[in-house]
Write a protein that holds these residues in place. Structure first.
Motif, short mmCIF file in Angstrom:
data_model
loop_
_atom_site.label_atom_id
_atom_site.label_comp_id
_atom_site.label_asym_id
_atom_site.label_seq_id
_atom_site.Cartn_x
_atom_site.Cartn_y
_atom_site.Cartn_z
N ASP A 142 -4.26 5.86 6.03
CA ASP A 142 -4.92 5.65 4.73
C ASP A 142 -6.38 5.25 4.96
N GLN B 73 1.98 5.61 11.66
CA GLN B 73 2.95 4.54 11.48
C GLN B 73 4.26 5.14 10.95
N GLY C 158 0.84 -1.20 0.00
CA GLY C 158 0.00 0.00 0.00
C GLY C 158 0.87 1.24 0.00
N THR D 161 2.51 4.53 -1.15
CA THR D 161 2.15 5.68 -1.97
C THR D 161 3.32 6.08 -2.87
N ARG E 84 10.35 9.10 -2.74
CA ARG E 84 10.63 7.66 -2.88
C ARG E 84 11.18 7.35 -4.28
N THR F 172 3.46 8.16 4.67
CA THR F 172 3.03 9.49 4.24
C THR F 172 2.13 10.12 5.31
#
Ligand code: GLN
Length: 255
Positions: free
Chosen positions: A186, A145, A98, A100, A105, A149
């Protein structure tokens, strides 16, 4: 003498056929694709209660990609923040978590074409009516977390009161224990946790910060175009839609 030569020749030919003449080697078995993920991100990747196997939308998708590449998929669970470094070092062939697609990145690793449209949401305890929108987070304690993001966004909105945890289970626990006032996570994952495990929490406001998930591979590696091709084929053939429906129901696929 002539007969003898002919016999020797036939024998050699026969041997050649049987052994393959040392030319083409025996086909190798499928190669292993080492896939990294982090399992506290349902319904994309998680362990069903009592099961050792890692399931979820991302897992079904990457297994389908593996089939297309004729490679065996081996899934490894790691800390979220350790995933990109592991691809960089070559310990993993790819990451599906998951994750992004972000310019930062993309400076370190390759990211595939988007495979899911997502976004961040704000989660609070139901009884807390003072937090309604992201701007209300200023100076408030927010759980996120590590390496996500959501963490970056929380730091922009709330400042230095952000608390980062390795797993999303700890993130929700912190909210429940009132160690924090809010979570940034998210949307589909927040929704899943609330529905399944945390009925006392609620999403407030709209999704903010629209994001797209991509599969991570080594920068400029040979795997990136192959992954993109496999994804395109799965979307084309309807296999993607089948996997999507299994996890998200009939709502329009967010490719
Ligand atoms: N989409 C978020 C990110 O890429 C969170 C991903 C996750 O926690 N697995 O940072």
């Amino acid at each position: 003498m002539k007969k003898y030569v002919l016999f020797l020749f036939s024998l050699l030919t026969l041997l050649c056929i049987v052994t393959g003449c040392g030319g083409e080697k025996k086909a190798e078995g499928p190669k292993v694709l080492k896939v990294g993920t982090e399992v506290t991100f349902p319904p994309f990747e998680f362990r069903e209660k009592g099961s050792k196997e890692i399931s979820g939308f991302d897992m079904d998708l990457i297994r389908a990609v593996g089939k297309k590449l004729d490679m065996q998929v081996e899934i490894l669970d790691m800390d979220f923040e350790a995933l990109i470094p592991a691809v960089k070092r070559g310990n993993l062939n790819l990451v599906i978590a998951g994750m992004t697609i972000t310019p930062d990145r993309q400076k370190i690793v390759d990211m595939s074409e988007p495979y899911y449209e997502s976004g961040l949401s704000l989660v609070v305890r139901k009884e807390n009516t003072s937090l309604q929108k992201p701007e209300d987070l200023k100076g408030r304690a927010v759980a996120v977390q590590l390496g996500t993001t959501g963490e970056e966004k929380a730091k922009q909105l709330a400042g230095d009161k952000v608390r980062s945890f390795k797993t999303n289970e700890e993130v929700f626990q912190a909210l429940k224990e009132k160690a924090v006032d809010a979570i940034i996570l998210d949307k589909p994952v927040a929704q899943y946790y609330i529905n399944k495990h945390h009925p006392d929490a609620v999403i407030v406001g709209d999704t903010f910060a629209k994001e797209s998930y991509g599969i991570v591979t080594r920068r400029h590696g040979e795997l990136t175009p192959k992954i993109n091709k496999a994804l395109a084929e799965l979307k084309q053939s309807g296999e993607y839609d089948k996997i999507y429906e299994k996890w998200f129901g009939k709502e329009p696929a967010k490719k």
